[in-house]
Design a protein around this motif. Structure first.
Motif, PDB file in Angstrom:
ATOM      1  N   ARG A  45       1.014  -1.341   0.037  1.00 36.30           N
ATOM      2  CA  ARG A  45       0.037  -0.062  -0.028  1.00 36.30           C
ATOM      3  C   ARG A  45       0.856   1.316  -0.067  1.00 36.30           C
ATOM      4  O   ARG A  45       0.562   2.253  -0.688  1.00 36.30           O
ATOM      5  CB  ARG A  45      -0.723   0.140   1.287  1.00 36.30           C
ATOM      6  N   GLU A  50       2.469   1.875  -3.429  1.00 37.75           N
ATOM      7  CA  GLU A  50       1.286   2.349  -4.377  1.00 37.75           C
ATOM      8  C   GLU A  50       0.959   3.668  -4.222  1.00 37.75           C
ATOM      9  O   GLU A  50       0.677   4.592  -4.885  1.00 37.75           O
ATOM     10  CB  GLU A  50      -0.115   1.526  -4.022  1.00 37.75           C
ATOM     11  N   MET A  73       1.158   6.743  -6.920  1.00 38.08           N
ATOM     12  CA  MET A  73       0.103   8.061  -7.326  1.00 38.08           C
ATOM     13  C   MET A  73       0.528   8.968  -6.801  1.00 38.08           C
ATOM     14  O   MET A  73       0.139  10.061  -7.646  1.00 38.08           O
ATOM     15  CB  MET A  73      -1.154   7.378  -6.395  1.00 38.08           C
ATOM     16  N   THR A 121      -3.796   9.644  -0.239  1.00 33.20           N
ATOM     17  CA  THR A 121      -2.511   8.996   0.073  1.00 33.20           C
ATOM     18  C   THR A 121      -1.950   9.180   1.660  1.00 33.20           C
ATOM     19  O   THR A 121      -1.123   8.689   2.141  1.00 33.20           O
ATOM     20  CB  THR A 121      -1.263   9.245  -0.896  1.00 33.20           C
ATOM     21  N   ASP A 123       1.077   2.267 -15.096  1.00 33.27           N
ATOM     22  CA  ASP A 123      -0.147   2.805 -15.911  1.00 33.27           C
ATOM     23  C   ASP A 123      -1.440   2.473 -15.120  1.00 33.27           C
ATOM     24  O   ASP A 123      -2.567   3.056 -15.435  1.00 33.27           O
ATOM     25  CB  ASP A 123      -0.089   2.031 -17.222  1.00 33.27           C
ATOM     26  N   GLN A 124      -1.742   1.186 -14.510  1.00 30.66           N
ATOM     27  CA  GLN A 124      -2.890   0.944 -13.777  1.00 30.66           C
ATOM     28  C   GLN A 124      -3.312   1.811 -12.806  1.00 30.66           C
ATOM     29  O   GLN A 124      -4.192   2.332 -12.557  1.00 30.66           O
ATOM     30  CB  GLN A 124      -2.847  -0.323 -13.223  1.00 30.66           C
ATOM     31  N   ILE A 125      -2.131   2.322 -11.819  1.00 34.04           N
ATOM     32  CA  ILE A 125      -2.336   3.341 -10.907  1.00 34.04           C
ATOM     33  C   ILE A 125      -2.779   4.716 -11.482  1.00 34.04           C
ATOM     34  O   ILE A 125      -3.629   5.418 -11.036  1.00 34.04           O
ATOM     35  CB  ILE A 125      -1.094   3.580 -10.139  1.00 34.04           C
ATOM     36  N   ARG A 126      -2.180   5.200 -12.702  1.00 35.41           N
ATOM     37  CA  ARG A 126      -2.290   6.295 -13.487  1.00 35.41           C
ATOM     38  C   ARG A 126      -3.790   6.407 -13.757  1.00 35.41           C
ATOM     39  O   ARG A 126      -4.551   7.634 -13.684  1.00 35.41           O
ATOM     40  CB  ARG A 126      -1.701   6.485 -14.437  1.00 35.41           C
ATOM     41  N   GLU A 127      -4.552   5.284 -14.211  1.00 33.71           N
ATOM     42  CA  GLU A 127      -5.953   5.427 -14.515  1.00 33.71           C
ATOM     43  C   GLU A 127      -6.834   5.525 -13.428  1.00 33.71           C
ATOM     44  O   GLU A 127      -7.929   6.123 -13.494  1.00 33.71           O
ATOM     45  CB  GLU A 127      -6.288   3.892 -15.012  1.00 33.71           C
ATOM     46  N   THR A 128      -6.142   5.411 -12.089  1.00 35.55           N
ATOM     47  CA  THR A 128      -7.222   5.481 -11.029  1.00 35.55           C
ATOM     48  C   THR A 128      -7.154   6.629 -10.416  1.00 35.55           C
ATOM     49  O   THR A 128      -7.859   7.196  -9.033  1.00 35.55           O
ATOM     50  CB  THR A 128      -6.797   4.397 -10.025  1.00 35.55           C
ATOM     51  N   LEU A 129      -6.239   7.740 -10.823  1.00 36.28           N
ATOM     52  CA  LEU A 129      -6.014   9.113 -10.182  1.00 36.28           C
ATOM     53  C   LEU A 129      -7.362   9.842 -10.293  1.00 36.28           C
ATOM     54  O   LEU A 129      -7.979   9.807 -11.216  1.00 36.28           O
ATOM     55  CB  LEU A 129      -5.160   9.813 -11.011  1.00 36.28           C
ATOM     56  N   PRO A 130      -7.665  10.425  -9.125  1.00 38.66           N
ATOM     57  CA  PRO A 130      -9.049  11.084  -8.811  1.00 38.66           C
ATOM     58  C   PRO A 130      -8.710  12.611  -9.454  1.00 38.66           C
ATOM     59  O   PRO A 130      -7.809  12.917  -9.863  1.00 38.66           O
ATOM     60  CB  PRO A 130      -9.293  10.950  -7.395  1.00 38.66           C
TER      61      PRO A 130
END
Length: 557
Positions: A114, A117, A121, A248, A367-374
């Protein structure tokens, strides 16, 4: 002597974005853009503001200040960075300590996914380059609250580098000109927190609480692109909002979840940078601004009087408002950095480098984390301006006050009133009452539903603006009544009997013949006095527009 610099403008619990005016520490015409590549190519020294003492002597040189920050944010995680111990504020002393936290022989670190990540982020949100391979190091120093005698950090190859943080200051006589500025981010690294030393002066002893030892931190290192306490405060506040938006870090400075070290120096423009001091552990944005501004002026005064600046670590006494020497500044050699032998390199992947058939639970995909950025605060402000037609400075106030944006949006959902009217009531009336009583939004006696109902009554012309303020004042008394009940009990509804209102206007005009004469002689503003007298007679229950219409009709007849 006081430097010609502005101070932080936050008051009580109300946060506003940084402001500057005629005596600003910001150089006019030099707002930075948001493109990090262009910013990195500029000289930060050339952009520094100039300082002088209050009584400049003939031939006196001006001074430029240089400020860099190291910001430590506690990662929002249920467990610590390298152990399974829980993370909880205000737990009983030494109740959340594992064998590894206490540095018992034979214990080994296990990296918390965690925390990694959260670091990725945060780096993405701050426009950083994420290193696919990063390394851990040991930083040695010997304090009682550091059981191992070293801290695990990332000095050689941190997880994120070369980012930028855009923040805003406000200029102009009415603080209506919002100026974006950018500070470069050198790196973001993962590291352990230390324990806490509690000094008991009465018993001449120090007590150690290791609950915090090993808690995961993000250290965000800013380049020395700042020039005064106000800029530093604005940048840290913007970072705080970003961390909270990402989830975060809770970044609650009152609980030690966001702490700042400031590196400060002064020099003559065109000359080499001066010797810097470090002011440690600033846990309030207001104190951060005050400490930096004080230290800048202290260094100027010291050099003006023929003294020298020592490379040292200082602390800020928030009650007396000055910095004091703590110890000589440790050099890198004093920390005896070495690779952490018990942790392999941290390897991250993106869509192009992800191994085929890799278990998603065993790898971290950038890239997967980039897609979850709020949605980030800067985007939220733009949306508020476009969606509700509010001023940009109003969007800053909504975000900077904790819980105010959510309150505003809940009112918008429940009322038929125009967004501009809602904005005015929330930022002027509601926030004004909070400020007067030093309350947080969460402590307000007026709920979004109650304010929405009040605005509906005003929008439907059931009550006047003056009556609405009376109702709001009653709501603030926490008596549990709804706006409708208050209006009914106090008979605050607008007068609907036009005939009665015309008779009242006639009586007021007869009682004040001189005002009527002034109007007929060409003084149109005198009508405002008549309107005020009629409103007073009706206890503010009459519509001012209708009163004016009736008065004008009678005056013209």
């Amino acid at each position: 002597m006081a430097a010609p610099m502005l101070r932080w403008v936050g008051r009580g619990r109300r946060w506003t974005f940084a402001r500057v005016d005629g005596g600003s520490c910001h150089r006019r015409g030099a707002p930075t853009g948001s493109t990090s590549n262009r910013i990195r190519g500029q000289s930060s020294v050339a952009q520094q503001p100039l300082y002088t003492t209050q009584k400049p002597r003939k031939g006196e040189h001006k001074w430029a200040a240089v400020v860099g920050l190291e910001i430590h944010a506690q990662i929002s995680s249920n467990s610590k960075l390298f152990s399974g111990s829980q993370v909880r504020f205000s737990a009983p002393p030494n109740s959340l300590v594992s064998f590894f936290d206490a540095s018992l022989p034979g214990t080994l670190p296990v990296l918390n996914r965690r925390c990694v990540e959260a670091a990725v982020m945060t780096g993405l949100a701050l426009n950083c380059h994420i290193n696919k391979k990063s390394l851990f190091d040991r930083k040695h120093y010997f304090y009682a609250d550091l059981p191992a005698g070293y801290q695990i950090t990332q000095r050689r190859l941190p997880i994120a580098v070369n980012g930028s943080l855009t923040y805003s200051v406000c200029a102009g006589k009415k603080q209506s000109q919002v100026i974006p500025k950018t500070v470069r981010i050198k790196q973001i690294q993962l590291e352990q927190d230390s324990g806490k030393s509690l000094h008991d002066d009465l018993r001449s002893q120090t007590l150690i609480d290791l609950n915090r030892a090993g808690v995961g931190l993000l250290e965000v290192v800013l380049e020395p692109d700042l020039s005064c306490g106000e800029e530093a405060a604005a940048a840290v506040r913007e970072l705080q909002l970003i961390l909270q938006a990402l989830g975060t870090s809770q970044a609650n400075m009152a609980e030690g979840q966001l702490r700042v070290d400031a590196n400060i120096s002064v020099h003559h423009p065109g000359e080499p940078l001066g010797v810097r001091t470090e002011v440690k552990n600033l846990n309030s944005i207001r104190f951060l601004a005050k400490a930096i501004d004080y230290e800048i002026q202290r260094q100027i005064d010291e050099l003006e009087n023929g003294g020298e600046i020592l490379n040292e670590t200082r602390s800020f006494h928030h009650q007396l408002g000055y910095t004091m020497s703590m110890r000589d500044k440790e050099g890198k050699q004093d920390y005896r950095f070495m690779p952490e032998p018990n942790l392999p390199p941290l390897v991250l992947y993106d869509a192009t480098s992800l191994p085929a058939g890799a278990d998603p639970q065993q790898v971290i995909n950038i890239d997967q984390i980039r897609e979850t950025l709020p949605e980030l605060p800067s985007v939220t402000r733009e949306r508020l301006v476009q969606q509700y037609g509010m001023l940009l400075e109003h969007s800053f106030t909504l975000l900077n006050e904790v819980g105010l944006l959510e309150f505003f949006q809940n009112v918008i959902k429940e009322t038929r009133a125009e967004p501009k009217k809602v904005t005015s009531w929330v930022l002027n009336t509601f926030l004004g009452y909070l400020k007067q009583q030093n309350l947080a939004v969460s402590e307000s006696p007026v709920t979004p539903s109650a304010l929405a109902e009040l605005l509906d009554l005003l929008d439907s012309r059931t009550i006047s603006s003056a009556a609405a303020k009376q109702v709001f004042e009653e709501l603030w008394k926490r008596e549990g009544k709804t706006p409708g009940q208050i209006v009914s009990e106090k008979q605050l509804e607008l007068m609907e009997d036009r005939g009665a209102l015309e008779q009242l206007c006639h009586s007021v005009m007869e009682a004040h013949p001189q005002v009527v004469m002034d109007l007929k002689e060409g003084h149109p503003r005198a009508i405002n006095k008549l309107i005020g007298l009629v409103r007073k007679a009706t206890q503010s229950r009459a519509d001012p527009a209708m009163i004016k219409e009736i008065l004008e009709k009678k005056l013209s007849s």
